[in-house]
Design an enzyme around this catalytic site. Structure first.
Site, PDB file in Angstrom:
ATOM      1  N   ASP A  76       0.861  -1.189   0.000  1.00  0.00           N
ATOM      2  CA  ASP A  76       0.000   0.000   0.000  1.00  0.00           C
ATOM      3  C   ASP A  76       0.890   1.229   0.000  1.00  0.00           C
ATOM      4  OD1 ASP A  76      -2.205   1.726   0.484  1.00  0.00           O
ATOM      5  OD2 ASP A  76      -3.190   0.143   1.642  1.00  0.00           O
ATOM      6  N   ASP A 124      -2.915   4.692  -2.376  1.00  0.00           N
ATOM      7  CA  ASP A 124      -3.819   5.411  -1.500  1.00  0.00           C
ATOM      8  C   ASP A 124      -4.136   6.808  -2.046  1.00  0.00           C
ATOM      9  OD1 ASP A 124      -5.014   5.319   1.271  1.00  0.00           O
ATOM     10  OD2 ASP A 124      -3.805   7.128   1.500  1.00  0.00           O
ATOM     11  N   GLU A 155      -6.866   3.717  -5.433  1.00  0.00           N
ATOM     12  CA  GLU A 155      -8.036   4.038  -4.641  1.00  0.00           C
ATOM     13  C   GLU A 155      -8.650   5.272  -5.288  1.00  0.00           C
ATOM     14  OE1 GLU A 155      -9.363   4.864  -0.073  1.00  0.00           O
ATOM     15  OE2 GLU A 155      -7.646   5.893  -0.891  1.00  0.00           O
ATOM     16  N   HIS A 212     -11.127  -1.675   4.902  1.00  0.00           N
ATOM     17  CA  HIS A 212     -10.849  -1.218   6.263  1.00  0.00           C
ATOM     18  C   HIS A 212     -11.434   0.153   6.580  1.00  0.00           C
ATOM     19  CE1 HIS A 212      -8.049   0.710   3.640  1.00  0.00           C
ATOM     20  NE2 HIS A 212      -7.651   1.508   4.610  1.00  0.00           N
ATOM     21  N   ASP A 213     -12.061   0.784   5.601  1.00  0.00           N
ATOM     22  CA  ASP A 213     -12.619   2.129   5.823  1.00  0.00           C
ATOM     23  C   ASP A 213     -14.129   2.137   5.989  1.00  0.00           C
ATOM     24  OD1 ASP A 213     -10.138   3.353   5.650  1.00  0.00           O
ATOM     25  OD2 ASP A 213     -10.313   3.734   3.496  1.00  0.00           O
TER      26      ASP A 213
HETATM   27  O1  TEU Z   1      -8.809   6.503   2.465  1.00  0.00           O
HETATM   28  C1  TEU Z   1      -9.200   7.647   1.744  1.00  0.00           C
HETATM   29  C2  TEU Z   1     -10.523   8.099   2.011  1.00  0.00           C
HETATM   30  O2  TEU Z   1     -11.089   8.793   1.213  1.00  0.00           O
HETATM   31  C3  TEU Z   1     -11.084   7.729   3.324  1.00  0.00           C
HETATM   32  O3  TEU Z   1     -10.808   8.788   4.142  1.00  0.00           O
HETATM   33  C4  TEU Z   1     -12.508   7.497   3.229  1.00  0.00           C
HETATM   34  O4  TEU Z   1     -13.155   8.611   2.674  1.00  0.00           O
HETATM   35  C5  TEU Z   1     -13.066   7.319   4.579  1.00  0.00           C
HETATM   36  O5  TEU Z   1     -12.275   6.432   5.325  1.00  0.00           O
HETATM   37  C6  TEU Z   1     -14.421   6.733   4.460  1.00  0.00           C
HETATM   38  O6  TEU Z   1     -15.147   7.294   5.478  1.00  0.00           O
HETATM   39  C7  TEU Z   1      -7.471   6.166   2.452  1.00  0.00           C
HETATM   40  C8  TEU Z   1      -7.243   4.972   3.352  1.00  0.00           C
HETATM   41  O7  TEU Z   1      -7.929   3.877   2.831  1.00  0.00           O
HETATM   42  C9  TEU Z   1      -7.642   5.326   4.742  1.00  0.00           C
HETATM   43  O8  TEU Z   1      -7.548   4.243   5.610  1.00  0.00           O
HETATM   44  C10 TEU Z   1      -6.745   6.447   5.205  1.00  0.00           C
HETATM   45  O9  TEU Z   1      -7.148   6.890   6.466  1.00  0.00           O
HETATM   46  C11 TEU Z   1      -6.762   7.621   4.241  1.00  0.00           C
HETATM   47  O10 TEU Z   1      -6.645   7.226   2.881  1.00  0.00           O
HETATM   48  C12 TEU Z   1      -5.582   8.522   4.499  1.00  0.00           C
HETATM   49  O11 TEU Z   1      -4.406   7.906   4.099  1.00  0.00           O
END
Ligand code: TEU
Ligand code: CA
Length: 556
Positions: A98, A200, A255, A328-329
């Site tokens: 990642d 990311d 992403e 994971h988000d």
């Molecule tokens: O996520 C990007 C992102 O847009 C997230 O903030 C998403 O909108 C949110 O989690 C949903 O509510 C990436 C990663 O996947 C995330 O884990 C990181 O926190 C973020 O980037 C910052 O690197």
């Protein structure tokens, strides 16, 4: 359309912190992953994607990197990593890392140097701006995780930009030296034999340097028009592809934050040489009306069908998608789109059928293969996710929601739902660790765990295995033209897919009742490829789908 290995492959996302703890300090680690490689192989997956494993103070669990070429000590050593890579390859699987290159940690030496003075050579690795007239931030941009996207630096009396937490300063891609540093880090891992990167928030790397105020529209629109898709994003990605990725047998998975179906082609059209595939947010955010923790709408199947169709049509000729229903988000997919009570097992299997028969690379998230569900955290002390904590703390100031309502929102949508430790067995802490886990284990681990499901031939786990294995035998699952039936029916999702001389029909019932479906003519020549029930009720020219029943039929 080029049939490359990553298109038909299945990606399995590992969140290392929560996967398996080998030394019982309560934190998952690389040796923990090595211990489970045979398990992963047994799922018939092809590509492992590890959420960040690099040195990090863990303000955002590794998405704040302080050294791009070192392993986070809690996760292990470089020797552990080399072994993991070797063992993964030995089993015929690939490994993807990642890359978090839009921002780094404020504890990265680049930022520590940059803060020293305005003349420091690293100053320009970041985005610094003078205060506005009133001394406040340079513009009205908000961070993804609440509050201003600008943080004041007392020493230099300037603000720096951070689209995420203030411990995640945004990197300045305008500076060619910074870009080379990132490319060097990529080469470091690619030279070791890593098979690619998940990138990311990659659409955010090019900033609109005039820093215009964001208009008063929804946050999603602001991301699309103001934060993402900046003027040089395609130039940078093309450079990265030509200078780095093209020199290896590797791929990039973007992403796609801020990308919509109309702009997606610009990123993943292979002729443009930028990124190999992306996963978008439309499905993942389909119940989120205006930003997390705000309004949530009920799950709406017609909306989901529309989104799938829109993206399919847009990328029909060129470009490639990865299909994710969870990561994971977001909260757990079975809790969001299925039914995590009475029809837990049926709906978890049915969702996989839907996901695995959409065009694109199948992207599954750890724990979904056993139908892990959302967790209830009883108090804010149990919450670990920085996004949820920021929301909670900001709410204490604004008092927009009561304390209970804030916690309820976190429980419904918070990222910790997907981050609870993987449930391996009914032993202490679900077999994840005998130490105190960094985040609470879901209390349902005695019922929902890998060990139980290994022993049950009808388990979700064994259904995943069957489906992932079957998927390798049929190109039509991955490619192919769609014909949808009953498009406006809000309870069932029915489609036929054709590719070369393969034809399948997929029928999914998203409701808790039986549903009769008519207009099905080829009954004599069907073969059931997969069914999440023991039987399929066929009557005349139709069938009766049981609650959350999902089937794949082969049609001649
Ligand atoms: O996520 C990007 C992102 O847009 C997230 O903030 C998403 O909108 C949110 O989690 C949903 O509510 C990436 C990663 O996947 C995330 O884990 C990181 O926190 C973020 O980037 C910052 O690197
Ligand atoms: Ca550990």
């Amino acid at each position: 359309m080029e049939l490359s290995w990553f298109k038909k492959g299945t990606i399995y996302q590992i969140y290392p912190r929560s996967f398996n703890d080998s030394n019982n300090d309560g934190i998952g680690d690389l040796r923990g992953i090595i211990e489970k490689l045979d398990y992963l192989k047994s799922l018939h997956i092809d590509i492992l994607w590890l959420s960040p494993i690099f040195s990090s103070p863990n303000d955002d669990n590794g998405y704040d990197i302080s050294d791009y070429c070192a392993i986070m000590p809690e996760f292990g050593t470089m020797e552990d990593f080399d072994e993991l890579l070797r063992e993964t390859h030995q089993r015929g699987m690939r490994l993807v890392l990642d890359l978090v290159a839009n921002h780094c940690s404020d504890e990265h030496v680049w930022f520590e140097e940059a803060k020293k003075s305005k003349n420091n050579p690293y100053r320009d690795y970041f985005h610094w701006r003078k205060p506005a007239q009133d001394g406040g931030p340079p513009n009205n941009w908000k961070s993804f995780f609440g509050g201003s996207a600008w943080e004041f630096d007392e020493a230099s009396e300037e603000y720096y930009l951070h689209l995420f937490t203030k411990k995640q300063p945004d990197l300045n891609w305008e500076n060619p030296k910074l870009r080379q540093e990132i490319y060097d880090a990529m080469r470091f891992w690619l030279d070791k034999g890593v098979d690619g990167f998940r990138m990311d928030v990659i659409p955010l790397i090019s900033k609109r340097e005039a820093y215009p105020d964001a208009p008063n529209v929804g946050f999603r629109k602001i991301i699309e028009d103001v934060y993402a898709n900046g003027p040089k994003v395609h130039e940078y990605l093309n450079e990265m592809k030509r200078e780095v990725v093209n020199h290896y047998d590797a791929f990039s998975l973007a992403e796609g934050v801020g990308i919509n179906h109309e702009t997606a082609g610009l990123y993943v059209d292979c002729d443009r040489e930028e990124l190999d595939m992306l996963y978008h947010f439309d499905i993942l955010e389909c119940t989120i009306v205006n930003g997390k923790f705000e309004e949530v709408s009920a799950f709406d199947l017609t909306n989901m069908k529309t989104i799938f169709k829109r993206w399919r049509d847009a990328l029909h000729e060129k470009g490639w998608l990865a299909n994710a229903l969870g990561n994971h988000d977001f909260a757990r997919m079975v809790s969001r789109f299925g039914n995590d009570t009475k029809y837990w097992s049926e709906s978890a299997k049915m969702l996989l059928i839907m996901q695995a028969t959409q065009n694109g690379t199948l992207n599954i998230y750890q724990g979904d293969e056993i139908g892990m569900t959302n967790i209830v955290l009883d108090s804010i002390e149990e919450v670990r996710d920085v996004q949820s904590l920021n929301f909670y703390n900001e709410n204490l100031k604004t008092k927009r929601y009561s304390v209970n309502s804030a916690l309820e929102r976190i429980n419904k949508e918070g990222r910790d739902n997907a981050r609870t430790p993987l449930q391996w067995s009914d032993e202490i802490n679900g077999g994840f660790s005998v130490g105190e886990p960094w985040l609470k284990v879901n209390a349902n681990y005695k019922r929902i765990n890998v060990k139980n499901q290994e022993q049950d031939k009808n388990s979700i786990l064994n259904f995943y295995r069957r489906l992932l294995k079957t998927r390798k035998q049929y190109d039509v699952f991955v490619y192919g033209d769609f014909e949808e039936l009953e498009f406006d029916n809000p309870n069932i999702y029915i489609y036929e897919k054709t590719y070369a001389n393969e034809k399948i029909m997929v029928a999914l019932n998203f409701s808790v009742g039986d549903i009769d479906f008519k207009g099905f003519s080829a009954i004599s020549n069907i073969e059931i490829i997969l069914n999440n029930y023991e039987e399929l009720v066929i009557n005349g020219d139709g069938m009766t789908l049981k609650p959350y029943q999902g089937i794949i039929l082969k049609i001649d």
